[in-house]
Scaffold this motif. Structure first.
Motif, PDB file in Angstrom:
ATOM      1  N   LEU A  93      21.817  -9.527  19.442  1.00  0.00           N
ATOM      2  CA  LEU A  93      22.477 -10.927  20.575  1.00  0.00           C
ATOM      3  C   LEU A  93      22.658 -12.192  20.567  1.00  0.00           C
ATOM      4  CD1 LEU A  93      24.888 -10.908  22.640  1.00  0.00           C
ATOM      5  CD2 LEU A  93      23.476 -10.703  24.486  1.00  0.00           C
ATOM      6  N   ALA A  94      21.372 -12.753  20.326  1.00  0.00           N
ATOM      7  CA  ALA A  94      20.578 -13.970  20.362  1.00  0.00           C
ATOM      8  C   ALA A  94      21.672 -14.070  19.061  1.00  0.00           C
ATOM      9  CB  ALA A  94      19.684 -14.104  20.270  1.00  0.00           C
ATOM     10  N   GLY A  95      21.206 -13.436  18.444  1.00  0.00           N
ATOM     11  CA  GLY A  95      21.217 -13.887  16.151  1.00  0.00           C
ATOM     12  C   GLY A  95      22.989 -14.159  16.450  1.00  0.00           C
ATOM     13  N   LEU A  96      24.189 -12.987  17.380  1.00  0.00           N
ATOM     14  CA  LEU A  96      25.626 -13.528  17.021  1.00  0.00           C
ATOM     15  C   LEU A  96      25.901 -14.972  17.329  1.00  0.00           C
ATOM     16  CD1 LEU A  96      27.825 -10.896  18.254  1.00  0.00           C
ATOM     17  CD2 LEU A  96      28.031 -13.492  19.338  1.00  0.00           C
ATOM     18  N   VAL A  97      25.290 -15.486  18.606  1.00  0.00           N
ATOM     19  CA  VAL A  97      25.269 -16.616  19.120  1.00  0.00           C
ATOM     20  C   VAL A  97      24.817 -18.137  18.041  1.00  0.00           C
ATOM     21  CG1 VAL A  97      25.248 -18.213  21.199  1.00  0.00           C
ATOM     22  CG2 VAL A  97      25.066 -15.360  21.898  1.00  0.00           C
ATOM     23  N   ALA A  98      23.693 -17.636  17.577  1.00  0.00           N
ATOM     24  CA  ALA A  98      23.106 -18.533  16.864  1.00  0.00           C
ATOM     25  C   ALA A  98      24.675 -18.829  14.972  1.00  0.00           C
ATOM     26  CB  ALA A  98      21.377 -19.058  16.512  1.00  0.00           C
ATOM     27  N   THR A  99      25.095 -17.445  15.009  1.00  0.00           N
ATOM     28  CA  THR A  99      25.642 -17.078  14.041  1.00  0.00           C
ATOM     29  C   THR A  99      27.019 -18.038  14.297  1.00  0.00           C
ATOM     30  OG1 THR A  99      24.422 -15.434  12.996  1.00  0.00           O
ATOM     31  CG2 THR A  99      26.562 -15.488  12.272  1.00  0.00           C
ATOM     32  N   ALA A 100      27.720 -17.747  15.037  1.00  0.00           N
ATOM     33  CA  ALA A 100      28.601 -18.165  15.678  1.00  0.00           C
ATOM     34  C   ALA A 100      28.512 -20.052  15.680  1.00  0.00           C
ATOM     35  CB  ALA A 100      29.400 -17.846  16.998  1.00  0.00           C
ATOM     36  N   SER A 101      27.515 -20.234  16.195  1.00  0.00           N
ATOM     37  CA  SER A 101      27.249 -22.122  16.362  1.00  0.00           C
ATOM     38  C   SER A 101      27.319 -22.723  14.459  1.00  0.00           C
ATOM     39  CB  SER A 101      25.762 -22.122  16.945  1.00  0.00           C
ATOM     40  OG  SER A 101      25.608 -23.555  17.052  1.00  0.00           O
ATOM     41  N   VAL A 102      26.236 -21.718  13.972  1.00  0.00           N
ATOM     42  CA  VAL A 102      26.051 -22.302  12.664  1.00  0.00           C
ATOM     43  C   VAL A 102      27.582 -22.107  12.125  1.00  0.00           C
ATOM     44  CG1 VAL A 102      25.606 -21.633  10.654  1.00  0.00           C
ATOM     45  CG2 VAL A 102      23.188 -22.284  12.751  1.00  0.00           C
ATOM     46  N   ILE A 103      28.103 -21.356  11.933  1.00  0.00           N
ATOM     47  CA  ILE A 103      29.214 -20.870  10.821  1.00  0.00           C
ATOM     48  C   ILE A 103      30.341 -21.747  11.478  1.00  0.00           C
ATOM     49  CG2 ILE A 103      31.533 -19.652   9.740  1.00  0.00           C
ATOM     50  CD1 ILE A 103      28.705 -17.060  10.073  1.00  0.00           C
ATOM     51  N   LEU A 104      30.444 -22.031  12.659  1.00  0.00           N
ATOM     52  CA  LEU A 104      31.590 -22.752  12.892  1.00  0.00           C
ATOM     53  C   LEU A 104      31.575 -24.070  13.047  1.00  0.00           C
ATOM     54  CD1 LEU A 104      32.987 -20.617  16.401  1.00  0.00           C
ATOM     55  CD2 LEU A 104      33.514 -20.822  13.689  1.00  0.00           C
ATOM     56  N   GLY A 105      29.812 -24.636  13.126  1.00  0.00           N
ATOM     57  CA  GLY A 105      29.798 -26.329  12.882  1.00  0.00           C
ATOM     58  C   GLY A 105      29.450 -26.084  14.341  1.00  0.00           C
ATOM     59  N   VAL A 106      29.278 -25.913  15.579  1.00  0.00           N
ATOM     60  CA  VAL A 106      29.997 -26.232  16.703  1.00  0.00           C
ATOM     61  C   VAL A 106      28.646 -26.334  17.927  1.00  0.00           C
ATOM     62  CG1 VAL A 106      32.584 -26.290  17.387  1.00  0.00           C
ATOM     63  CG2 VAL A 106      30.174 -24.337  18.259  1.00  0.00           C
ATOM     64  N   PRO A 107      28.096 -26.722  18.333  1.00  0.00           N
ATOM     65  CA  PRO A 107      26.321 -27.343  19.250  1.00  0.00           C
ATOM     66  C   PRO A 107      26.711 -26.318  20.129  1.00  0.00           C
ATOM     67  CG  PRO A 107      27.642 -29.192  19.107  1.00  0.00           C
ATOM     68  CD  PRO A 107      28.763 -28.418  18.926  1.00  0.00           C
ATOM     69  N   LEU A 108      26.035 -25.148  20.782  1.00  0.00           N
ATOM     70  CA  LEU A 108      26.423 -24.045  21.601  1.00  0.00           C
ATOM     71  C   LEU A 108      26.706 -24.570  22.837  1.00  0.00           C
ATOM     72  CD1 LEU A 108      22.212 -22.734  21.825  1.00  0.00           C
ATOM     73  CD2 LEU A 108      24.272 -21.564  20.789  1.00  0.00           C
ATOM     74  N   SER A 109      26.356 -26.066  23.557  1.00  0.00           N
ATOM     75  CA  SER A 109      27.111 -25.840  24.737  1.00  0.00           C
ATOM     76  C   SER A 109      28.905 -25.684  24.483  1.00  0.00           C
ATOM     77  CB  SER A 109      26.893 -27.302  24.883  1.00  0.00           C
ATOM     78  OG  SER A 109      27.043 -28.553  23.849  1.00  0.00           O
ATOM     79  N   HIS A 110      29.116 -25.975  22.878  1.00  0.00           N
ATOM     80  CA  HIS A 110      30.777 -26.421  23.417  1.00  0.00           C
ATOM     81  C   HIS A 110      30.683 -24.598  22.240  1.00  0.00           C
ATOM     82  CE1 HIS A 110      30.280 -30.394  22.916  1.00  0.00           C
ATOM     83  NE2 HIS A 110      30.701 -30.396  24.161  1.00  0.00           N
ATOM     84  N   LEU A 111      30.632 -23.571  22.180  1.00  0.00           N
ATOM     85  CA  LEU A 111      30.772 -22.479  21.572  1.00  0.00           C
ATOM     86  C   LEU A 111      32.114 -21.682  22.488  1.00  0.00           C
ATOM     87  CD1 LEU A 111      30.238 -20.693  19.358  1.00  0.00           C
ATOM     88  CD2 LEU A 111      28.685 -19.910  20.614  1.00  0.00           C
ATOM     89  N   GLY A 112      31.656 -21.405  23.481  1.00  0.00           N
ATOM     90  CA  GLY A 112      32.524 -20.968  24.840  1.00  0.00           C
ATOM     91  C   GLY A 112      34.183 -21.827  24.499  1.00  0.00           C
ATOM     92  N   GLU A 113      33.888 -22.631  24.150  1.00  0.00           N
ATOM     93  CA  GLU A 113      35.714 -23.744  23.535  1.00  0.00           C
ATOM     94  C   GLU A 113      36.219 -23.009  21.956  1.00  0.00           C
ATOM     95  OE1 GLU A 113      35.216 -27.719  23.338  1.00  0.00           O
ATOM     96  OE2 GLU A 113      34.611 -27.868  25.862  1.00  0.00           O
ATOM     97  N   HIS A 114      35.607 -22.037  21.452  1.00  0.00           N
ATOM     98  CA  HIS A 114      35.495 -21.427  20.395  1.00  0.00           C
ATOM     99  C   HIS A 114      35.687 -20.145  20.168  1.00  0.00           C
ATOM    100  CE1 HIS A 114      34.822 -25.554  19.280  1.00  0.00           C
ATOM    101  NE2 HIS A 114      35.787 -26.002  19.196  1.00  0.00           N
ATOM    102  N   ALA A 115      35.624 -19.598  21.024  1.00  0.00           N
ATOM    103  CA  ALA A 115      34.752 -18.222  21.613  1.00  0.00           C
ATOM    104  C   ALA A 115      36.438 -17.460  20.638  1.00  0.00           C
ATOM    105  CB  ALA A 115      35.721 -17.195  22.847  1.00  0.00           C
TER     106      ALA A 115
END
Length: 318
Positions: A93-115
């Motif tokens: 689960l933590a890896g999923l969040v980190a993977t999305a952040s790294v691939i999309l190139g967005v900070p964790l704080s803005h990841l919800g905007e790119h769900a």
């Protein structure tokens, strides 16, 4: 053991060029802590996978049962597997969040905007499936009392392993045939390594009985052959890339990826030598000198942890 693997992982990433790079000034993206957390979480998930599969293998294959019901050590093994499955789910689960952040190139704080974008990534989808399967696995294992249920859980664990493997190294194969061959080789490689390492861990934790050790010895030999053959095949496919020729021969000393392949090959050769020494020296004297076998096996499991760290670094290295 985990600490050894993480140290090897970090050193390998730094040495081979796979370590995260700081963002240029003025650009936003995944932070360095998140970028570094991704391979570490992958390592934790892999160790939990191996622990879960090894405990289940012990319960199903290595440990005695009582008329289809798990005996005391078998029950201990499936409870350990339930804990490992829970860790596997959380790390994924933590890896999923980190993977999305790294691939999309967005900070964790803005990841919800790119769900919605994150949900469209194959890597995220495969990890989501793994999270669901491992969560189910943890729940079922917590109430497991029979060998049949443990076997079903072993199949479920295998299914959870497959998903992320289908998204690995997609960009470096040359034709559909090579793609299928690379994926099949990787799946067999990971399965064989998981059984080999997990089975040895199960022996160290749950039993000192000679029949179980002999059953595992035969299984470990077939796993070693599979790991060696598929490791060489997978390395050649990836090092060869699109250029043709024998990349494994020409690049293992000229690229960071090739250097890690060489390091893994050396570790594998050391593990094979340890296995040979087990068969030649420690197994025949197991009854008289059991401590020699268990000391060598403990050293073997530490070396295996370092090899897992190398494998994770390899998957993150261009």
């Amino acid at each position: 053991m985990v600490a050894v693997g993480i140290v090897v992982l970090v050193v390998a990433l730094l040495a081979a060029g796979g370590a995260p790079k700081p963002l240029p000034a003025g650009l936003s993206g995944a932070s360095m802590p998140v970028s570094w957390a991704l391979p570490v979480l992958r390592f934790v998930a892999d160790v939990a996978t191996i622990a879960c599969a090894g405990a289940l293998l012990g319960a199903v294959v290595l440990l005695p049962s009582d008329g289809g019901k798990l005996a005391a050590q078998g029950l201990r093994a499936v409870q350990d597997a339930a804990i490992a499955a829970g860790i596997w789910a959380v790390a994924s689960l933590a890896g999923l969040v980190a993977t999305a952040s790294v691939i999309l190139g967005v900070p964790l704080s803005h990841l919800g905007e790119h769900a919605s974008l994150a949900g469209g990534l194959n890597q995220v989808r495969s990890l989501a499936v793994t999270i669901v399967l491992t969560a189910i696995l943890a729940v079922v294992l917590s109430g497991c009392r029979t060998v049949v249920t443990a076997r079903v859980c072993l199949v479920l664990a295998a299914a959870a392993v497959v998903g992320p493997l289908l998204n690995g190294h997609e960009a470096i194969v040359r034709t559909n045939l090579w793609s299928v061959l690379a994926t099949a080789s990787l799946v067999v490689h990971v399965f064989a390594a998981t059984v080999w390492i997990g089975g040895l861990g199960a022996l160290l934790r749950y039993t000192r009985e000679r029949p179980a050790i002999e059953r595992f010895s035969a299984l470990a030999l077939s796993c070693a052959v599979a790991v060696g053959a598929t490791g060489l095949l997978t390395a050649e496919i990836h090092l060869d890339g699109r250029e043709g020729g024998w990349g494994l021969i020409t690049q293992w000393v000229t690229s960071g990826y090739g250097a890690l392949v060489f390091a893994k090959a050396v570790a594998f050769a050391a593990l094979v030598c340890i296995g040979w020494w087990h068969r030649r020296a420690t197994l025949p004297l197991l009854a008289d000198r059991p401590a020699a076998f268990w000391r060598l096996a403990a050293g073997e499991i530490v070396l295996m942890a370092g090899t897992v760290g190398l494998a994770v670094a390899l998957s993150r290295t261009p």
